[in-house]
Structure formats: C-alpha cells, structure tokens
Design a protein around this motif. Structure first.
Motif, PDB file in Angstrom:
ATOM      1  N   LYS A 147      -3.982  -8.375   2.785  1.00 52.65           N
ATOM      2  CA  LYS A 147      -4.251  -9.792   2.560  1.00 52.65           C
ATOM      3  C   LYS A 147      -4.427 -10.075   1.068  1.00 52.65           C
ATOM      4  CE  LYS A 147      -7.170 -13.582   3.992  1.00 52.65           C
ATOM      5  NZ  LYS A 147      -8.352 -14.020   4.713  1.00 52.65           N
ATOM      6  N   LEU A 148      -5.152  -9.208   0.386  1.00 52.42           N
ATOM      7  CA  LEU A 148      -5.369  -9.391  -1.049  1.00 52.42           C
ATOM      8  C   LEU A 148      -4.046  -9.322  -1.810  1.00 52.42           C
ATOM      9  CD1 LEU A 148      -7.490  -9.790  -3.261  1.00 52.42           C
ATOM     10  CD2 LEU A 148      -7.646  -7.283  -3.426  1.00 52.42           C
ATOM     11  N   ALA A 149      -3.165  -8.408  -1.413  1.00 52.69           N
ATOM     12  CA  ALA A 149      -1.855  -8.299  -2.073  1.00 52.69           C
ATOM     13  C   ALA A 149      -1.077  -9.602  -1.970  1.00 52.69           C
ATOM     14  CB  ALA A 149      -1.062  -7.150  -1.475  1.00 52.69           C
ATOM     15  N   VAL A 150      -1.131 -10.226  -0.819  1.00 50.80           N
ATOM     16  CA  VAL A 150      -0.446 -11.509  -0.639  1.00 50.80           C
ATOM     17  C   VAL A 150      -1.091 -12.572  -1.533  1.00 50.80           C
ATOM     18  CG1 VAL A 150       0.044 -13.370   1.006  1.00 50.80           C
ATOM     19  CG2 VAL A 150       0.347 -10.984   1.692  1.00 50.80           C
ATOM     20  N   GLU A 151      -2.417 -12.590  -1.560  1.00 52.32           N
ATOM     21  CA  GLU A 151      -3.130 -13.584  -2.369  1.00 52.32           C
ATOM     22  C   GLU A 151      -2.846 -13.414  -3.859  1.00 52.32           C
ATOM     23  OE1 GLU A 151      -7.300 -13.410  -1.402  1.00 52.32           O
ATOM     24  OE2 GLU A 151      -6.901 -13.659   0.728  1.00 52.32           O
ATOM     25  N   LEU A 152      -2.629 -12.185  -4.301  1.00 50.52           N
ATOM     26  CA  LEU A 152      -2.442 -11.911  -5.729  1.00 50.52           C
ATOM     27  C   LEU A 152      -0.972 -11.773  -6.131  1.00 50.52           C
ATOM     28  CD1 LEU A 152      -5.336  -9.365  -6.364  1.00 50.52           C
ATOM     29  CD2 LEU A 152      -5.346 -11.850  -6.687  1.00 50.52           C
TER      30      LEU A 152
ATOM     31  N   PRO B  37      -0.713   3.133 -16.209  1.00 52.47           N
ATOM     32  CA  PRO B  37       0.096   3.989 -15.323  1.00 52.47           C
ATOM     33  C   PRO B  37      -0.440   5.421 -15.228  1.00 52.47           C
ATOM     34  CG  PRO B  37       1.544   2.662 -16.695  1.00 52.47           C
ATOM     35  CD  PRO B  37       0.155   2.514 -17.246  1.00 52.47           C
ATOM     36  N   SER B  38      -0.859   5.988 -16.350  1.00 55.71           N
ATOM     37  CA  SER B  38      -1.392   7.355 -16.298  1.00 55.71           C
ATOM     38  C   SER B  38      -2.760   7.390 -15.635  1.00 55.71           C
ATOM     39  CB  SER B  38      -1.442   7.979 -17.692  1.00 55.71           C
ATOM     40  OG  SER B  38      -2.287   7.252 -18.542  1.00 55.71           O
ATOM     41  N   VAL B  39      -3.564   6.366 -15.841  1.00 54.32           N
ATOM     42  CA  VAL B  39      -4.865   6.278 -15.176  1.00 54.32           C
ATOM     43  C   VAL B  39      -4.662   6.160 -13.669  1.00 54.32           C
ATOM     44  CG1 VAL B  39      -6.968   4.886 -14.938  1.00 54.32           C
ATOM     45  CG2 VAL B  39      -5.997   5.295 -17.206  1.00 54.32           C
ATOM     46  N   LEU B  40      -3.699   5.370 -13.273  1.00 58.07           N
ATOM     47  CA  LEU B  40      -3.378   5.198 -11.860  1.00 58.07           C
ATOM     48  C   LEU B  40      -2.920   6.526 -11.253  1.00 58.07           C
ATOM     49  CD1 LEU B  40      -3.107   2.877  -9.718  1.00 58.07           C
ATOM     50  CD2 LEU B  40      -0.704   2.833 -10.312  1.00 58.07           C
TER      51      LEU B  40
ATOM     52  N   ILE C 118       0.857  -1.185   0.000  1.00 64.09           N
ATOM     53  CA  ILE C 118       0.000   0.000   0.000  1.00 64.09           C
ATOM     54  C   ILE C 118       0.898   1.242   0.000  1.00 64.09           C
ATOM     55  CG2 ILE C 118      -1.821   1.260   1.208  1.00 64.09           C
ATOM     56  CD1 ILE C 118      -2.694  -1.438   2.412  1.00 64.09           C
ATOM     57  N   SER C 119       0.935   1.898  -1.138  1.00 62.48           N
ATOM     58  CA  SER C 119       1.761   3.099  -1.277  1.00 62.48           C
ATOM     59  C   SER C 119       1.145   4.239  -0.464  1.00 62.48           C
ATOM     60  CB  SER C 119       1.844   3.506  -2.746  1.00 62.48           C
ATOM     61  OG  SER C 119       0.570   3.893  -3.230  1.00 62.48           O
ATOM     62  N   ASP C 120       1.949   5.248  -0.216  1.00 60.71           N
ATOM     63  CA  ASP C 120       1.444   6.416   0.514  1.00 60.71           C
ATOM     64  C   ASP C 120       0.288   7.072  -0.222  1.00 60.71           C
ATOM     65  OD1 ASP C 120       3.275   6.087   2.568  1.00 60.71           O
ATOM     66  OD2 ASP C 120       4.721   7.505   1.724  1.00 60.71           O
TER      67      ASP C 120
ATOM     68  N   GLN D 151       1.670  -8.704 -11.064  1.00 58.94           N
ATOM     69  CA  GLN D 151       1.224  -7.355 -11.402  1.00 58.94           C
ATOM     70  C   GLN D 151       1.625  -6.394 -10.300  1.00 58.94           C
ATOM     71  OE1 GLN D 151      -0.334  -6.667 -14.457  1.00 58.94           O
ATOM     72  NE2 GLN D 151       0.395  -8.759 -14.708  1.00 58.94           N
ATOM     73  N   SER D 152       1.653  -5.132 -10.616  1.00 56.33           N
ATOM     74  CA  SER D 152       1.927  -4.104  -9.620  1.00 56.33           C
ATOM     75  C   SER D 152       0.875  -4.164  -8.522  1.00 56.33           C
ATOM     76  CB  SER D 152       1.893  -2.725 -10.290  1.00 56.33           C
ATOM     77  OG  SER D 152       1.682  -1.711  -9.349  1.00 56.33           O
ATOM     78  N   PRO D 153       1.288  -4.344  -7.264  1.00 54.94           N
ATOM     79  CA  PRO D 153       0.297  -4.349  -6.185  1.00 54.94           C
ATOM     80  C   PRO D 153      -0.509  -3.050  -6.143  1.00 54.94           C
ATOM     81  CG  PRO D 153       2.399  -5.154  -5.369  1.00 54.94           C
ATOM     82  CD  PRO D 153       2.641  -4.628  -6.759  1.00 54.94           C
ATOM     83  N   GLU D 154       0.161  -1.923  -6.395  1.00 57.30           N
ATOM     84  CA  GLU D 154      -0.561  -0.647  -6.374  1.00 57.30           C
ATOM     85  C   GLU D 154      -1.649  -0.641  -7.450  1.00 57.30           C
ATOM     86  OE1 GLU D 154       0.673   3.920  -5.775  1.00 57.30           O
ATOM     87  OE2 GLU D 154       1.403   3.040  -7.646  1.00 57.30           O
ATOM     88  N   ARG D 155      -1.351  -1.182  -8.602  1.00 55.05           N
ATOM     89  CA  ARG D 155      -2.331  -1.254  -9.685  1.00 55.05           C
ATOM     90  C   ARG D 155      -3.536  -2.093  -9.276  1.00 55.05           C
ATOM     91  NH1 ARG D 155      -1.128  -4.416 -15.372  1.00 55.05           N
ATOM     92  NH2 ARG D 155      -2.957  -3.708 -16.514  1.00 55.05           N
ATOM     93  N   LEU D 156      -3.283  -3.271  -8.744  1.00 51.36           N
ATOM     94  CA  LEU D 156      -4.364  -4.166  -8.346  1.00 51.36           C
ATOM     95  C   LEU D 156      -5.201  -3.583  -7.205  1.00 51.36           C
ATOM     96  CD1 LEU D 156      -2.289  -7.448  -8.413  1.00 51.36           C
ATOM     97  CD2 LEU D 156      -4.247  -6.972  -9.896  1.00 51.36           C
ATOM     98  N   LEU D 157      -4.522  -3.108  -6.182  1.00 51.38           N
ATOM     99  CA  LEU D 157      -5.230  -2.632  -4.995  1.00 51.38           C
ATOM    100  C   LEU D 157      -6.002  -1.349  -5.282  1.00 51.38           C
ATOM    101  CD1 LEU D 157      -2.538  -3.376  -2.269  1.00 51.38           C
ATOM    102  CD2 LEU D 157      -4.341  -4.874  -3.171  1.00 51.38           C
TER     103      LEU D 157
END
Length: 113
Positions: free
Chosen positions: A47-52, A103-106, A20-22, A57-63
C-alpha cells in the motif's frame, strides 16, 4: 497467496512490477519471524509503495528504509509508515537511504545473513 492477490490488486493501480524484492522479503521475514506479522508488514508496504509511486524513487529504497527503521518492531514500523506519508524524504534520511551512497547502503542492509 496474499502476494498473488496483492499483485492482481496492484495491476489495476498502475504499478508495473512488484515493489517488494526477494531480498527485501527475506529481510522482512528475518526481522518479523512471525508469519502473520510478516504478511501484515508486506501488505502495508504494498500500500505504501502505491502511495509513494509519485515520488519516482526506487520502491525498494523507500520500503527498505521503513523496514530498517522498524528493526523488527511493529510499532516502529507504523511510525515509519506515518513518516513516509508525511514526507518520503524524511523516511529516507531516517532510514539511512537519503544520501548518494544509498545503493551500497541498501545492498548492505539486504544482504543475506
């Protein structure tokens, strides 16, 4: 304190860095202003980051996709997490992060407001 405890927990699970980024944390706090709700969302995202993790994929993207889908609604967040567990690619598409411009959408979704 919760974040510290989760960091220690995740170290044993092979996660190299905090998922989880700042800027994502800021978005969570903006969308879920109740501190307890925000902590719960963060815990579920850990928990989801660990599962995925195997998705590579980039955790920041997924989360972020899950948080954007939720749009401040805990029930919608739970649905997004269920979707991610079924197929992370569907999560990315539903959260607007499934195309090459992700990346730009994020950056746009996580910019300070």
């Amino acid at each position: 304190m919760l974040t510290t405890a989760l960091s220690v927990l995740m170290e044993g699970e092979g996660m190299a860095e905090e998922p989880i980024s700042d800027r994502l944390r800021d978005r969570i706090r903006r969308d879920f202003p109740d501190p307890d709700a925000a902590k719960g969302i963060e815990g579920a995202l850990w928990k989801l980051a660990v599962e995925l993790e195997d998705s590579l994929q980039s955790p920041e993207r997924l989360l972020t996709a899950a948080v954007v889908i939720a749009d401040g609604d805990v029930d919608r967040f739970r649905s997004a997490v269920r979707l991610a567990r079924t197929d992370w690619r569907d999560l990315l598409m539903a959260g607007g992060r499934g195309h090459e411009d992700w990346p730009s959408v994020l950056d746009e979704e996580l910019r300070p407001r």
